[in-house]
Design an enzyme around this catalytic site. Structure first.
Site, PDB file in Angstrom:
ATOM      1  N   HIS A 250      49.168 -30.523  -0.542  1.00 21.77           N
ATOM      2  CA  HIS A 250      49.273 -29.140  -0.999  1.00 21.77           C
ATOM      3  C   HIS A 250      47.938 -28.595  -1.519  1.00 21.77           C
ATOM      4  CE1 HIS A 250      51.697 -25.737  -2.461  1.00 21.77           C
ATOM      5  NE2 HIS A 250      50.902 -25.725  -3.526  1.00 21.77           N
TER       6      HIS A 250
ATOM      7  N   SER B 202      49.827 -21.185  -1.698  1.00 22.26           N
ATOM      8  CA  SER B 202      50.931 -21.532  -2.604  1.00 22.26           C
ATOM      9  C   SER B 202      51.557 -20.249  -3.176  1.00 22.26           C
ATOM     10  CB  SER B 202      50.405 -22.474  -3.698  1.00 22.26           C
ATOM     11  OG  SER B 202      51.458 -23.095  -4.389  1.00 22.26           O
TER      12      SER B 202
ATOM     13  N   ASP C 135      52.994 -31.756   2.058  1.00 24.10           N
ATOM     14  CA  ASP C 135      53.749 -30.866   1.182  1.00 24.10           C
ATOM     15  C   ASP C 135      55.148 -31.448   1.011  1.00 24.10           C
ATOM     16  OD1 ASP C 135      52.620 -28.493   0.007  1.00 24.10           O
ATOM     17  OD2 ASP C 135      52.183 -27.755   2.016  1.00 24.10           O
TER      18      ASP C 135
END
Length: 293
Positions: free
Chosen positions: A268, A154, A236
C-alpha cells in the site's frame, strides 16, 4: 472472502489497516518508512524544481497548494497533475507530497500538491468540497495548462474520485479532466464508519454514503471523456483490492474509459514511493496518459 458487513470487528479492523499487509516490514516500520521516503522525495523535488509554495486556493488556513513547475520557456503550455495525498483523512499534508515532481517535472509536467483540512479539524464534507474547490482555483489561476490530470493515493484516491463525481453546477466552471490515476484507493467509505479510523472523522453512515464514489456513479456521466486508471498493490489488503475491482467494474459498466492495474511486488505504501523513479511502471503509465512518454 466474506462481505465486510458480516466480518468480525477485529477482521474488519485488520482489512482496513493497510500497514498490516506489507510483505516488506512490520506495520509501524512500513508507516515510518513511508513518511521518510515521501519526505525525502519532496525535499529532492524542491531542490531541483522551480516552486510556488503555499498558494491559496480558498480562504481557509489549510486551503493552500504547492506548485512544482517545469521550464516552460520553450513550450509555454504544459500538462498539470494535481496530487491528493493519503493518510486516512487524518495524517500527512502537502509538505510531504511533492515527490512525484522528481520524475514528472523534468518531462515538462507541472505538479500541484493540495492541502486540505484533515480530521479532527476537518470533516469529510469539508475535505471533499476543499479538493473540488482546489481544482476550480487551479484552472482559474493557471491558463497555460494543456491538460488537467488527477492522482490520489489511498484516502487521496477517494478524494480524487469525489472530484470526478462532483456536481460542478455550484461552481462557475466545469473542469475538463483528461485523466485520473487512482492508487490503492477506497471508494465505499461506509465500512470505515465501523472501524477505529472513524474516531477522528466522526462520520455517520449518511455522511459516508454521500461521500462514497461507489454510490455516486450516476454523477460520473460528465467524466465520460476522462481516462481513468485504477491501480492497486499486490500486497494491499483483500478489502482494498476488492474495492478497487468493484469501482473498476462499475466505471466500466458506465461506459467510462477505465483500465485496471494490479502492480506486482508492491504494498500500500511503496506503490506510491516508487513514483520518484521515471522508469516505474505507474510513472510510465502517467507519462503515456499525458503524451509525454
Amino acid at each position: 472472502m466474506p462481505n465486510w458487513d458480516i466480518m468480525s470487528k477485529d477482521e474488519l479492523e485488520k482489512q482496513y489497516s493497510p500497514s498490516q499487509w506489507s510483505h516488506r516490514m512490520s506495520a509501524d516500520e512500513v508507516v515510518n518508512s513511508h513518511v521518510t521516503s515521501i519526505k525525502a522525495g519532496t525535499e529532492k523535488a524542491r531542490s531541483i524544481c522551480q516552486t510556488l509554495l503555499d498558494v491559496p486556493y480558498g480562504q481557509g488556513e489549510d486551503e493552500k497548494l504547492d506548485v512544482y513547475m517545469p521550464d516552460i520557456s520553450s513550450s509555454p503550455k504544459c500538462p498539470l497533475l494535481i496530487y491528493i495525498h493519503g493518510g486516512y483523512w487524518q495524517f500527512l499534508s502537502k509538505q510531504e507530497s511533492g515527490f512525484m515532481a522528481v520524475s514528472l517535472v523534468p518531462k515538462g509536467i507541472a505538479v500541484v500538491a493540495v492541502d486540505y483540512s484533515i480530521a479532527p479539524k476537518g470533516n469529510m464534507d469539508l475535505m471533499v468540497s476543499q479538493v473540488q474547490e482546489s481544482v476550480v482555483s487551479i484552472i482559474q489561476q493557471y491558463s497555460h495548462i494543456s491538460g488537467l490530470y488527477l492522482c490520489g493515493h489511498s484516502a487521496g484516491a477517494h478524494l480524487a474520485a469525489m472530484i470526478l463525481s462532483a456536481d460542478w453546477s455550484k461552481y462557475s466552471i466545469t473542469p475538463e479532466i483528461k485523466g485520473a490515476l487512482l492508487v490503492s484507493g477506497i471508494y465505499d467509505i461506509v465500512p470505515i464508519v465501523s472501524t477505529s479510523v472513524n474516531g477522528p472523522l466522526k462520520m455517520t453512515e449518511e455522511v459516508a454514503l454521500r461521500n462514497s464514489p461507489l454510490h455516486l456513479v450516476q454523477q460520473l456521466k460528465g467524466s465520460a471523456s476522462t481516462d481513468v486508471v485504477i491501480a492497486v498493490a499486490e500486497h494491499d489488503s483483500p478489502e482494498f483490492r476488492r474495492q478497487s475491482k468493484d469501482y473498476f467494474k462499475v466505471l466500466k459498466s458506465m461506459g467510462i474509459r477505465v483500465t485496471f492495474e494490479d502492480v506486482p511486488n508492491t504494498d500500500h505504501f511503496d506503490i506510491m514511493e516508487k513514483f520518484v523513479d521515471s522508469d516505474y511502471c505507474l510513472t510510465q503509465l502517467l507519462l503515456k496518459m499525458m503524451g509525454k512518454d
